[in-house]
Design a protein around this motif. Sequence first.
Motif, PDB file in Angstrom:
ATOM      1  N   GLN A   3       0.831  -1.205   0.000  1.00 25.26           N
ATOM      2  CA  GLN A   3       0.000   0.000   0.000  1.00 25.26           C
ATOM      3  C   GLN A   3       0.866   1.256   0.000  1.00 25.26           C
ATOM      4  O   GLN A   3       0.552   2.226  -0.683  1.00 25.26           O
TER       5      GLN A   3
ATOM      6  N   GLU B 143       0.843   6.795  -6.671  1.00 25.31           N
ATOM      7  CA  GLU B 143      -0.308   7.662  -6.903  1.00 25.31           C
ATOM      8  C   GLU B 143       0.041   9.137  -6.746  1.00 25.31           C
ATOM      9  O   GLU B 143      -0.520   9.998  -7.436  1.00 25.31           O
TER      10      GLU B 143
ATOM     11  N   ASN C  24      -5.048   5.240   6.574  1.00 24.21           N
ATOM     12  CA  ASN C  24      -6.334   4.638   6.178  1.00 24.21           C
ATOM     13  C   ASN C  24      -7.509   5.249   6.934  1.00 24.21           C
ATOM     14  O   ASN C  24      -8.544   4.594   7.131  1.00 24.21           O
TER      15      ASN C  24
ATOM     16  N   LEU D 217      -8.285  12.303  -4.184  1.00 28.65           N
ATOM     17  CA  LEU D 217      -8.418  11.434  -3.012  1.00 28.65           C
ATOM     18  C   LEU D 217      -9.863  11.329  -2.573  1.00 28.65           C
ATOM     19  O   LEU D 217     -10.375  10.243  -2.281  1.00 28.65           O
TER      20      LEU D 217
ATOM     21  N   GLU E  89     -12.026   9.510  -5.574  1.00 36.61           N
ATOM     22  CA  GLU E  89     -11.678   8.145  -5.976  1.00 36.61           C
ATOM     23  C   GLU E  89     -11.547   7.198  -4.791  1.00 36.61           C
ATOM     24  O   GLU E  89     -11.726   5.987  -4.931  1.00 36.61           O
ATOM     25  N   GLN E  90     -11.211   7.744  -3.609  1.00 35.20           N
ATOM     26  CA  GLN E  90     -11.051   6.886  -2.432  1.00 35.20           C
ATOM     27  C   GLN E  90     -12.106   7.163  -1.366  1.00 35.20           C
ATOM     28  O   GLN E  90     -12.032   6.648  -0.255  1.00 35.20           O
TER      29      GLN E  90
ATOM     30  N   LYS F  63     -12.735   9.721   0.499  1.00 35.61           N
ATOM     31  CA  LYS F  63     -12.238  10.365   1.704  1.00 35.61           C
ATOM     32  C   LYS F  63     -12.960  11.691   1.915  1.00 35.61           C
ATOM     33  O   LYS F  63     -13.391  12.342   0.962  1.00 35.61           O
TER      34      LYS F  63
END
Length: 307
Positions: free
Chosen positions: A117, A124, A155, A183, A186-187, A189
């Motif tokens: 990760q 990224e 995380n 971020l 796409e994640q 957050k």
Amino acid sequence: MHLKIQQADIGYSKTLISKADAHLNLGEVCLLIGNNGVGKTTLIKSILHQTDLLNGDIFIKGKSIRHFSVKEIAEQIAVVFSTSLVPQNYTVEDLISLGKYIHYPFYFELKKEDRNQVSHIIQELDLSQYKHTLLRNLSDGNLQKAFIGRAIAQNAPVIFLDEPTTHLDEKNKIIILKTLRKLAKEQNKLIFFSSHDWRLAKEFADKIWYIKEGALYSGMVEDVLLQHEELLNPTLFEINEKFVPPKITAPEAYKEMLYSLLQKNFRKNLSALQFEFRDAVWLITYDSGMQQCESFEEIVKFVQTIH
């Protein structure tokens, strides 16, 4: 909603922000603005449960922060400070790996999945060529990205950043702001950051929290700005190379707000659309007819349905 402030009085011996009500969801980018001394830092410390509320409450995932341990707060919120101590003899990989610390005892060795990760985060953030570079040898922009990488490695669903673009040139400011928005989207957050460069930063934020005269004003960027004349200074920033704007007929301030909104949310050609602001309502002309929208939120939802 993921983060909620409910009727909160925020301050120390005296109240800086009264009866604050606001909320944010995962996947959103929120910009915190306000003059020096109005309570921005105190607000952040209150959310982190480092400063007790004078009244009211703050919730994360429906649970009051009063009931979170320090470790639980760290699992929920990662923080990037504007003036972080740069560890001597640490590389980019070392720093980002530190983000895993809260998941291990004091002495730890990363598992294979954690190392993978960390490598993915480095890739990224476009830091691969600096993976083994000492932090003291990085440019300001790449150093800031490395600290953001450490926060990502935690995380945590929420990332707070204090002035993440301070001391950066405009090119690196845009790189950092694009990274934060990517971020969030796409994640999934929740990105919450303060900035003195807010006229540029607003181009990347979905929501604004604006502290003024002891009150917290919150909402969509364009709505909050239009409600406060002192924040308006029409400038059309070009931050999305794939965006082709529609024709916009409106007063300059409203034109800026719409341009900003569309550029943030649509990476495509919108030249077939025409927008006109008339009698406090937006009229949108397109191939199949005309649509009327009374808010910027309605505009985003409508344009998503036709493109």
